[in-house]
Write an enzyme that holds these catalytic residues in place. Structure first.
Site, PDB file in Angstrom:
ATOM      1  N   SER A  18     -17.593  59.405  61.462  1.00 50.09           N
ATOM      2  CA  SER A  18     -17.262  59.951  62.783  1.00 50.09           C
ATOM      3  C   SER A  18     -17.682  61.408  62.963  1.00 50.09           C
ATOM      4  CB  SER A  18     -15.756  59.830  63.051  1.00 50.09           C
ATOM      5  OG  SER A  18     -15.031  60.721  62.212  1.00 50.09           O
ATOM      6  N   ARG A  19     -17.947  62.099  61.850  1.00 45.27           N
ATOM      7  CA  ARG A  19     -18.312  63.518  61.949  1.00 45.27           C
ATOM      8  C   ARG A  19     -19.335  63.891  60.876  1.00 45.27           C
ATOM      9  NH1 ARG A  19     -13.219  67.260  61.441  1.00 45.27           N
ATOM     10  NH2 ARG A  19     -12.977  66.050  59.531  1.00 45.27           N
ATOM     11  N   ASN A  93     -20.142  57.023  52.499  1.00 44.40           N
ATOM     12  CA  ASN A  93     -20.142  58.442  52.831  1.00 44.40           C
ATOM     13  C   ASN A  93     -18.748  59.065  52.861  1.00 44.40           C
ATOM     14  OD1 ASN A  93     -21.212  60.969  54.396  1.00 44.40           O
ATOM     15  ND2 ASN A  93     -19.649  60.085  55.741  1.00 44.40           N
ATOM     16  N   SER A 145     -23.178  64.440  45.195  1.00 48.50           N
ATOM     17  CA  SER A 145     -23.195  65.866  45.525  1.00 48.50           C
ATOM     18  C   SER A 145     -23.784  66.638  44.360  1.00 48.50           C
ATOM     19  CB  SER A 145     -21.766  66.359  45.784  1.00 48.50           C
ATOM     20  OG  SER A 145     -21.719  67.773  45.829  1.00 48.50           O
ATOM     21  N   TYR A 157     -13.468  66.693  42.466  1.00 51.48           N
ATOM     22  CA  TYR A 157     -14.628  66.321  43.293  1.00 51.48           C
ATOM     23  C   TYR A 157     -15.868  66.104  42.417  1.00 51.48           C
ATOM     24  CZ  TYR A 157     -17.754  66.669  47.404  1.00 51.48           C
ATOM     25  OH  TYR A 157     -18.678  66.434  48.403  1.00 51.48           O
ATOM     26  N   ALA A 158     -16.111  67.025  41.480  1.00 48.09           N
ATOM     27  CA  ALA A 158     -17.271  66.910  40.590  1.00 48.09           C
ATOM     28  C   ALA A 158     -17.200  65.625  39.769  1.00 48.09           C
ATOM     29  CB  ALA A 158     -17.343  68.124  39.662  1.00 48.09           C
ATOM     30  N   ALA A 160     -15.546  62.828  40.552  1.00 50.22           N
ATOM     31  CA  ALA A 160     -15.738  61.686  41.447  1.00 50.22           C
ATOM     32  C   ALA A 160     -17.208  61.497  41.813  1.00 50.22           C
ATOM     33  CB  ALA A 160     -14.899  61.867  42.712  1.00 50.22           C
ATOM     34  N   LYS A 161     -17.887  62.603  42.117  1.00 51.74           N
ATOM     35  CA  LYS A 161     -19.294  62.516  42.530  1.00 51.74           C
ATOM     36  C   LYS A 161     -20.200  62.128  41.360  1.00 51.74           C
ATOM     37  CE  LYS A 161     -19.017  63.435  46.954  1.00 51.74           C
ATOM     38  NZ  LYS A 161     -19.182  62.326  47.913  1.00 51.74           N
ATOM     39  N   ILE A 190     -24.482  72.017  52.807  1.00 52.30           N
ATOM     40  CA  ILE A 190     -24.768  71.489  54.136  1.00 52.30           C
ATOM     41  C   ILE A 190     -23.754  72.054  55.133  1.00 52.30           C
ATOM     42  CG2 ILE A 190     -25.114  69.395  55.525  1.00 52.30           C
ATOM     43  CD1 ILE A 190     -27.004  69.529  53.110  1.00 52.30           C
TER      44      ILE A 190
END
Length: 256
Positions: A18-19, A93, A145, A157-158, A160-161, A190
């Site tokens: 959505s974004r 995503n 990422s 996050y690292a 998971a990615k 980004i």
């Protein structure tokens, strides 16, 4: 296939679309003739995106659903298949950040990030492959990422990615014989609402953050959501059938 419409007749399912990057991906697919399906937990942003798609005459399906809920994912996938007749492309995503240094990171910070990225990609991919294996055709693209290579304050996050990269390569091995390719795009810096929120949390302006990041990027500019969408569409193209199990860093310079 009409010129400039390389995804005519194909259906692209984008999670968290959505974004930001997800929306740019969905828009690019729609512009090139694909039927587009978006699921997201942000109902307001989803409704806005749906209205925009309808306004320009794109064929779209939108539904408020969480990738961490297996039933919701499977139901959405079924509805999309019934509406458009195929599930050809899946873009995993959907993502969240809960940044913190390890000693401050809570159980919830860790689990939320793992659930959305890893459980979410697992549920969506498992649901999509049911249709793709029957069709003997499919494209799965996971959003990783540059943080997968390690990033201060992003242990969750690292991890998971990086996990998504292992997931990508394993699915490529398992699903290749069914005409399904599986690849990952790993964005660098980004310009999105997510990076703007990070700047705010750090107590600096987005311009300050952007200038600092650009100074480290060889091509001398920050990335836009469209830069990531272009890479995703490359992997999704029918002509990319011999490219599978790959991670493409889209970061304005070498990262791996």
């Amino acid at each position: 296939m009409t010129a400039g419409k390389r995804f005519e007749g194909k259906t692209a399912f984008v999670t968290g679309g959505s974004r930001g990057i997800g929306k740019a991906i969905a828009e690019q697919f729609a512009m090139e003739g694909a039927n587009v399906a978006i699921i997201d937990v942000n109902e307001e942003a989803l409704n806005e995106a749906a209205a925009q798609f309808t306004e320009v005459g794109y064929s779209a399906y939108t539904k408020t659903a969480s990738v961490t809920n297996r039933e919701e994912v499977e139901q959405a996938m079924k509805e999309v298949y019934e509406k458009f007749g195929s599930i050809d492309i899946l873009v995993n995503n959907a993502g969240v950040i809960r940044d913190n240094m390890l000693f401050k990171m809570t159980d919830e910070d860790w689990l939320t990030v793992m659930d959305v990225h890893l459980k979410g990609a697992f549920y969506a991919s498992r649901a999509a492959q049911v249709y793709m294996t029957q069709q003997k055709y499919g494209r799965i693209i996971n959003l990783s990422s540059t943080s997968a290579l390690g990033n201060r304050g992003q242990a969750n996050y690292a991890t998971a990615k990086a996990g998504l990269q292992g997931f990508t390569k394993t699915l490529a091995i398992e699903l290749g014989k069914y005409g399904i390719t599986v690849n990952a795009v790993a964005p660098g810096f980004i310009e999105t609402d997510m990076t703007k929120a990070t700047a705010e949390r750090m107590g600096i302006t987005f311009e300050q953050m952007k200038d600092a990041m650009v100074s480290t990027i060889p091509v001398g500019r920050s990335g836009k959501p469209e830069d990531i969408a272009n890479a995703v569409l490359f992997f999704a193209d029918e002509q990319s059938s011999f490219v599978s199990g790959q991670v493409l860093y889209v970061a304005g310079g070498p990262k791996n």
